[in-house]
Design an enzyme around this catalytic site. Structure first.
Site: not given
Length: 337
Positions: A187, A248, A271, A276, A295, A298
């Site tokens: 990061d 993403r 995922d 998409e 997806h 979440g």
């Protein structure tokens, strides 16, 4: 102290009606009504000619909230706060909101929990080769010499590379601590010293990719992170390593990943994708070394109530004159989801 009936701020739901009905059952509405004046049956799915905007002080938003642009804000002179019962606010909170000085809160931290749980499960299953062994067992219907088929499989002192110390990334690091797993972090916004305080070793991304048994993506979708995992970087992954993406779809070059996965050299748990929904003919649906989910990492089902609780806690704080615990800061949006 809770506000009295004469001082309670006016609030308005602004989201898709389905989300209002799912996330704010009668018990949640009852609690909400002790803090604010709100018509629980009224949901603003479109701000065009929305009369309730005139005196609303708090917007309670979620997925499906219309954009809060200058024209909308001009018709909401009393608006002071946006409490988002979901993750990212980038879809509806515009520059005009920050120019106006609105206070914004998000339930991104609550939504990070199930994403991190899914991710850790994917990591542990990947190193244990659960999907492949399950498939072989189903096909052969008898035990095989798993150690011969999967030499070195298991989680003990395997290396996991976490890309991005986002809310989800940090939660994944927290959940991995009890395991005998070596964790690397890449990061650019985290120093070596801070990474050490988090119990991980900071390295550059290429080193992380080439050294990890599992590479887990938790970076935001930004212009500079598009195709972060391109053909070159995917080629750096160890033979038999697994790519996990719960962040993403744009972080991964789908064509390059498909080529690598089709070769059988690497594995993937995906995922989120770009696009998409992948075309029906994509090999990623059927490759035995790929787990593709729609997806779902979440918040879904009962997990949505964690988000609701977070939003209600924030509204209680606001009404008590306290700062938000999960305030969104404009400056941070440039490097967050």
């Amino acid at each position: 102290m809770l506000p009295t009936s004469t001082t309670r701020p006016r609030a308005l739901f602004a989201m898709g009606r389905h989300h209002r009905d799912t996330m704010f059952p009668p018990s949640a509405v009852q609690r909400l009504s002790t803090y604010v004046d709100i018509d629980p049956a009224h949901v603003a799915e479109d701000f065009t000619e929305e009369p309730a905007l005139e005196d609303v002080e708090i917007l309670i938003t979620s997925w499906g909230c219309p954009v809060l642009d200058e024209e909308v804000l001009a018709r909401a002179p009393a608006l002071k706060a946006v409490v988002h019962a979901a993750g990212s606010v980038k879809h509806h909170v515009t520059q005009a909101c920050w120019d106006r000085g609105l206070t914004v809160s998000s339930a991104a931290a609550a939504n990070a929990v199930p994403v991190a749980e899914y991710t850790v499960a994917a990591i542990l299953f990947a190193n244990k080769r659960v999907l492949e062994i399950g498939g072989l067992y189903r096909d052969h219907r008898s035990p095989l010499d798993w150690s011969r088929h999967f030499p070195g499989f298991g989680n003990y002192h395997r290396t996991v590379g976490v890309v991005g110390a986002s809310l989800v990334g940090r939660k994944v690091l927290e959940l991995l601590r009890p395991y005998d797993i070596d964790v690397l972090l890449a990061d650019p916004h985290v120093s070596t010293l801070r990474a050490a305080a988090m119990g991980v070793r900071r390295v550059e991304l290429d080193e992380l990719v080439s050294a990890s048994d599992v590479v887990s993506l938790h970076a935001p979708a930004l212009p500079e992170t598009r195709h972060l995992m391109d053909a070159r970087r995917l080629s750096l992954m160890r033979d038999g390593a697994t790519l996990v993406n719960t962040a993403r779809g744009s972080l991964v070059d789908t064509e390059a990943l498909t080529a690598e996965a089709a070769s059988g050299r690497i594995h993937a748990v995906i995922d989120v994708t770009e696009p998409e929904v992948l075309p029906a003919g994509s090999p990623l649906y059927s490759l035995p070394n790929v787990l593709l989910t729609p997806h779902i990492a979440g918040s879904l089902g009962g997990e949505l109530h964690r988000i609701t609780g977070s939003a209600l806690d924030e509204i209680e704080r606001y009404c008590a004159g306290e700062p938000f615990a999960h305030a969104v800061h404009h400056a941070a949006l440039a490097t967050s989801a």
